[in-house]
Design a protein around this motif. Structure first.
Motif, PDB file in Angstrom:
ATOM      1  N   ALA A  53       0.834  -1.205   0.000  1.00 42.83           N
ATOM      2  CA  ALA A  53       0.000   0.000   0.000  1.00 42.83           C
ATOM      3  C   ALA A  53       0.867   1.252   0.000  1.00 42.83           C
ATOM      4  O   ALA A  53       0.527   2.253  -0.647  1.00 42.83           O
ATOM      5  CB  ALA A  53      -0.932  -0.019   1.211  1.00 42.83           C
ATOM      6  N   GLN A 188      -5.813  13.366   2.819  1.00 45.80           N
ATOM      7  CA  GLN A 188      -6.438  13.804   1.567  1.00 45.80           C
ATOM      8  C   GLN A 188      -6.912  15.247   1.661  1.00 45.80           C
ATOM      9  O   GLN A 188      -6.831  15.991   0.679  1.00 45.80           O
ATOM     10  CB  GLN A 188      -7.597  12.871   1.201  1.00 45.80           C
ATOM     11  CG  GLN A 188      -7.111  11.475   0.777  1.00 45.80           C
ATOM     12  CD  GLN A 188      -8.242  10.573   0.329  1.00 45.80           C
ATOM     13  OE1 GLN A 188      -9.338  10.625   0.882  1.00 45.80           O
ATOM     14  NE2 GLN A 188      -7.973   9.747  -0.662  1.00 45.80           N
TER      15      GLN A 188
ATOM     16  N   VAL B  50       1.292  -1.419 -13.513  1.00 42.20           N
ATOM     17  CA  VAL B  50       2.100  -1.712 -12.324  1.00 42.20           C
ATOM     18  C   VAL B  50       2.185  -3.230 -12.174  1.00 42.20           C
ATOM     19  O   VAL B  50       1.245  -3.869 -11.686  1.00 42.20           O
ATOM     20  CB  VAL B  50       1.485  -1.090 -11.054  1.00 42.20           C
ATOM     21  CG1 VAL B  50       2.382  -1.354  -9.835  1.00 42.20           C
ATOM     22  CG2 VAL B  50       1.261   0.410 -11.239  1.00 42.20           C
ATOM     23  N   ALA B  52       2.961  -6.599 -10.430  1.00 46.16           N
ATOM     24  CA  ALA B  52       3.150  -7.046  -9.046  1.00 46.16           C
ATOM     25  C   ALA B  52       3.821  -8.410  -9.036  1.00 46.16           C
ATOM     26  O   ALA B  52       3.889  -9.104 -10.051  1.00 46.16           O
ATOM     27  CB  ALA B  52       1.807  -7.104  -8.329  1.00 46.16           C
ATOM     28  N   GLY B  56      -1.829 -10.764  -4.039  1.00 48.60           N
ATOM     29  CA  GLY B  56      -2.250 -10.030  -2.849  1.00 48.60           C
ATOM     30  C   GLY B  56      -1.726  -8.603  -2.822  1.00 48.60           C
ATOM     31  O   GLY B  56      -2.353  -7.712  -2.232  1.00 48.60           O
ATOM     32  N   GLU B  57      -0.587  -8.376  -3.445  1.00 47.96           N
ATOM     33  CA  GLU B  57      -0.040  -7.013  -3.506  1.00 47.96           C
ATOM     34  C   GLU B  57      -0.979  -6.066  -4.235  1.00 47.96           C
ATOM     35  O   GLU B  57      -1.025  -4.868  -3.926  1.00 47.96           O
ATOM     36  CB  GLU B  57       1.302  -7.008  -4.259  1.00 47.96           C
ATOM     37  CG  GLU B  57       2.447  -7.711  -3.585  1.00 47.96           C
ATOM     38  CD  GLU B  57       3.683  -7.729  -4.484  1.00 47.96           C
ATOM     39  OE1 GLU B  57       3.714  -7.000  -5.496  1.00 47.96           O
ATOM     40  OE2 GLU B  57       4.613  -8.504  -4.185  1.00 47.96           O
ATOM     41  N   ALA B  60      -3.493  -3.982  -2.229  1.00 50.95           N
ATOM     42  CA  ALA B  60      -2.853  -3.007  -1.347  1.00 50.95           C
ATOM     43  C   ALA B  60      -2.259  -1.857  -2.157  1.00 50.95           C
ATOM     44  O   ALA B  60      -2.398  -0.684  -1.783  1.00 50.95           O
ATOM     45  CB  ALA B  60      -1.781  -3.697  -0.514  1.00 50.95           C
ATOM     46  N   ILE B  61      -1.601  -2.179  -3.258  1.00 52.50           N
ATOM     47  CA  ILE B  61      -1.064  -1.115  -4.123  1.00 52.50           C
ATOM     48  C   ILE B  61      -2.220  -0.231  -4.607  1.00 52.50           C
ATOM     49  O   ILE B  61      -2.124   1.000  -4.631  1.00 52.50           O
ATOM     50  CB  ILE B  61      -0.293  -1.716  -5.315  1.00 52.50           C
ATOM     51  CG1 ILE B  61       0.978  -2.426  -4.826  1.00 52.50           C
ATOM     52  CG2 ILE B  61       0.061  -0.644  -6.338  1.00 52.50           C
ATOM     53  CD1 ILE B  61       1.689  -3.255  -5.888  1.00 52.50           C
ATOM     54  N   LEU B  63      -4.997   0.356  -3.076  1.00 50.30           N
ATOM     55  CA  LEU B  63      -5.452   1.236  -1.990  1.00 50.30           C
ATOM     56  C   LEU B  63      -4.568   2.475  -1.897  1.00 50.30           C
ATOM     57  O   LEU B  63      -5.062   3.601  -1.777  1.00 50.30           O
ATOM     58  CB  LEU B  63      -5.457   0.481  -0.655  1.00 50.30           C
ATOM     59  CG  LEU B  63      -5.766   1.366   0.570  1.00 50.30           C
ATOM     60  CD1 LEU B  63      -7.147   2.011   0.457  1.00 50.30           C
ATOM     61  CD2 LEU B  63      -5.642   0.559   1.864  1.00 50.30           C
ATOM     62  N   GLY B  64      -3.259   2.269  -1.949  1.00 53.41           N
ATOM     63  CA  GLY B  64      -2.359   3.423  -1.891  1.00 53.41           C
ATOM     64  C   GLY B  64      -2.600   4.389  -3.033  1.00 53.41           C
ATOM     65  O   GLY B  64      -2.602   5.616  -2.841  1.00 53.41           O
ATOM     66  N   LEU B  65      -2.821   3.848  -4.217  1.00 56.34           N
ATOM     67  CA  LEU B  65      -3.093   4.702  -5.377  1.00 56.34           C
ATOM     68  C   LEU B  65      -4.395   5.480  -5.196  1.00 56.34           C
ATOM     69  O   LEU B  65      -4.477   6.669  -5.525  1.00 56.34           O
ATOM     70  CB  LEU B  65      -3.167   3.839  -6.644  1.00 56.34           C
ATOM     71  CG  LEU B  65      -1.829   3.327  -7.182  1.00 56.34           C
ATOM     72  CD1 LEU B  65      -2.046   2.175  -8.165  1.00 56.34           C
ATOM     73  CD2 LEU B  65      -1.034   4.454  -7.851  1.00 56.34           C
ATOM     74  N   ILE B  66      -5.401   4.811  -4.662  1.00 54.37           N
ATOM     75  CA  ILE B  66      -6.694   5.481  -4.452  1.00 54.37           C
ATOM     76  C   ILE B  66      -6.552   6.617  -3.449  1.00 54.37           C
ATOM     77  O   ILE B  66      -7.077   7.716  -3.653  1.00 54.37           O
ATOM     78  CB  ILE B  66      -7.752   4.458  -3.970  1.00 54.37           C
ATOM     79  CG1 ILE B  66      -8.085   3.471  -5.088  1.00 54.37           C
ATOM     80  CG2 ILE B  66      -9.008   5.169  -3.484  1.00 54.37           C
ATOM     81  CD1 ILE B  66      -8.871   2.252  -4.625  1.00 54.37           C
ATOM     82  N   ILE B  67      -5.824   6.361  -2.362  1.00 59.86           N
ATOM     83  CA  ILE B  67      -5.605   7.419  -1.367  1.00 59.86           C
ATOM     84  C   ILE B  67      -4.928   8.616  -2.030  1.00 59.86           C
ATOM     85  O   ILE B  67      -5.221   9.769  -1.714  1.00 59.86           O
ATOM     86  CB  ILE B  67      -4.766   6.888  -0.188  1.00 59.86           C
ATOM     87  CG1 ILE B  67      -5.557   5.833   0.594  1.00 59.86           C
ATOM     88  CG2 ILE B  67      -4.361   8.032   0.753  1.00 59.86           C
ATOM     89  CD1 ILE B  67      -4.737   5.071   1.621  1.00 59.86           C
ATOM     90  N   MET B  91      -7.501  -4.623   2.683  1.00 62.60           N
ATOM     91  CA  MET B  91      -7.123  -3.465   1.869  1.00 62.60           C
ATOM     92  C   MET B  91      -8.239  -2.969   0.947  1.00 62.60           C
ATOM     93  O   MET B  91      -8.238  -1.816   0.555  1.00 62.60           O
ATOM     94  CB  MET B  91      -5.885  -3.810   1.031  1.00 62.60           C
ATOM     95  CG  MET B  91      -4.648  -4.054   1.885  1.00 62.60           C
ATOM     96  SD  MET B  91      -4.111  -2.531   2.694  1.00 62.60           S
ATOM     97  CE  MET B  91      -2.845  -3.118   3.812  1.00 62.60           C
TER      98      MET B  91
END
Lengths: 196, 172
Positions: A53, A188, B50, B52, B56-57, B60-61, B63-67, B91
């Motif tokens: 993440a 955010q 991207v 991976a 499972g990654e 989570a990746i 989620l980070g992008l969405i944030i 995630m």
């Protein structure tokens, strides 16, 4: 080995505007030192996938410095993420591993090959731009400014004193902390990001 | 032998749906049947692929992008989706953000007997996680991808697209 609280105390002076993601048992100490909670992010956990993440965040915010305080038990669950990170080469990503050589939260059982594995070596060979190992606070303090200015992905492995917990989870005392949703909302808001 | 259908789902249709729905990143592990799709995605200047190391990654990746304000999709096979169970929970489901996951439906066969166990367990897996899904088999179904994006946005939950055309549409 270094006390994790000392790591955070030293790091805070070099943080700048970086987004900081603390994880694991050791990561709780960050709350005692942070001076910009709006840029502290709780990404939650899922069997080691906080690392993934954090990569996503670094890719999503290429103009922001992202610093992850990872733990070795979590990283071992998903070691392939080192290659994933190295493959995308996020120049804004600093990956700091607090290695206490054990699963502190479950009673201190050792992680596999706890004292022999060279995490910085693994990261460097996976393709990180640079990788460092520290087991002395002064060495870390001397190098952290340069590390924070380096183009990533940079990996830093630090041996820290384990803070083993043996109480049943339901009986453990927890300092007040913001939820994941609250930290995401605050970050955010700070960055002017809205998610549809 | 798997019986093939006359109409196919073209990789171009999938990429067009991604563009229409503002996708910025595809977090993926390629499988042997989707190499042309992978190449096509990499040719798109508006899309960042991207790769991976383990499925499972991808959640989570994402989620980070969405944030960070991006719009990712996860593109993996049903086998990898099953490996990703706790990541989907922690995630994707627990985070409360919209996410479309495009799942290659290995073993799916409308006309014959399904012999691949991963196909038998794919829909029960999604049902266990209470993730809604849409089957897409040919270009005429591709509008369902936009339906999935809209549903994910409205419910702030993951929604799955099951690509039931793995065996002939995505290779040259």
């Amino acid at each position: 080995m270094i006390q994790s609280s000392d790591i955070f105390r030293v790091f805070q002076d070099h943080r700048g505007d970086a987004i900081v993601i603390p994880t694991g048992t050791s990561g709780r100490h960050w709350r005692e030192f942070t001076q910009n909670e709006t840029r502290d992010l709780n990404l939650g956990g899922a069997m080691g996938h906080t690392t993934s993440a954090a990569l996503g965040l670094a890719l999503g915010l290429p103009n922001e410095k992202v610093v992850l305080f990872d733990s070795e038990g979590a990283l071992l669950m998903n070691l392939g993420i080192l290659a994933t990170i190295a493959g995308k080469k996020p120049s804004n990503f600093c990956h700091i591993l607090l290695d206490n050589e054990c699963y502190a939260t479950t009673g201190g059982q050792p992680v596999p090959n706890a004292q022999e594995i060279n995490y910085a070596g693994v990261a460097k060979e996976a393709g990180y731009t640079a990788a460092y190992s520290f087991d002395d606070l002064e060495d870390f303090a001397t190098n952290i400014e340069q590390i924070m200015n380096e183009s990533g992905p940079v990996f830093v492995a630090i041996k820290v004193v384990p803070e083993v917990e043996n109480e049943p989870i339901g009986m453990r005392q927890r300092a007040p902390s913001r939820s994941r949703a609250e930290t995401i909302r605050d970050l955010q808001g700070e960055l002017g990001i809205s998610v549809g | 032998m798997v019986e093939q259908q006359a109409a196919v789902l073209s990789p171009e249709a999938l990429v067009e749906e991604f563009k229409k729905n503002g996708v910025t990143h595809v977090v993926t592990i390629p499988d042997s049947e989707t190499n042309y799709l992978y190449e096509l995605m990499q040719e798109q200047p508006w899309l960042d692929v991207v790769p991976a190391s383990r499925e499972g990654e991808t959640f989570a990746i994402a989620l980070g992008l969405i944030i960070g304000g991006q719009t990712p999709v996860c593109l993996i096979q049903n086998t990898g989706m099953m490996e990703s169970g706790d990541s989907i929970r922690g995630m994707a489901l627990d985070s409360g953000f919209p996410l479309v996951m495009v799942i290659g439906y290995r073993g799916w066969n409308r006309h014959g007997v399904i012999t691949d166990s991963v196909a038998r367990y794919t829909e029960p897996f999604l049902n266990a996680f209470r993730i809604n899904y849409y089957l897409v088999e040919q270009d005429a179904d591709s509008h369902r991808i936009s339906v999935a994006f809209e549903e994910a946005k409205n419910t702030k939950r993951p929604v799955a697209i099951l690509v039931g055309d793995e065996y002939h549409g995505f290779n040259r």
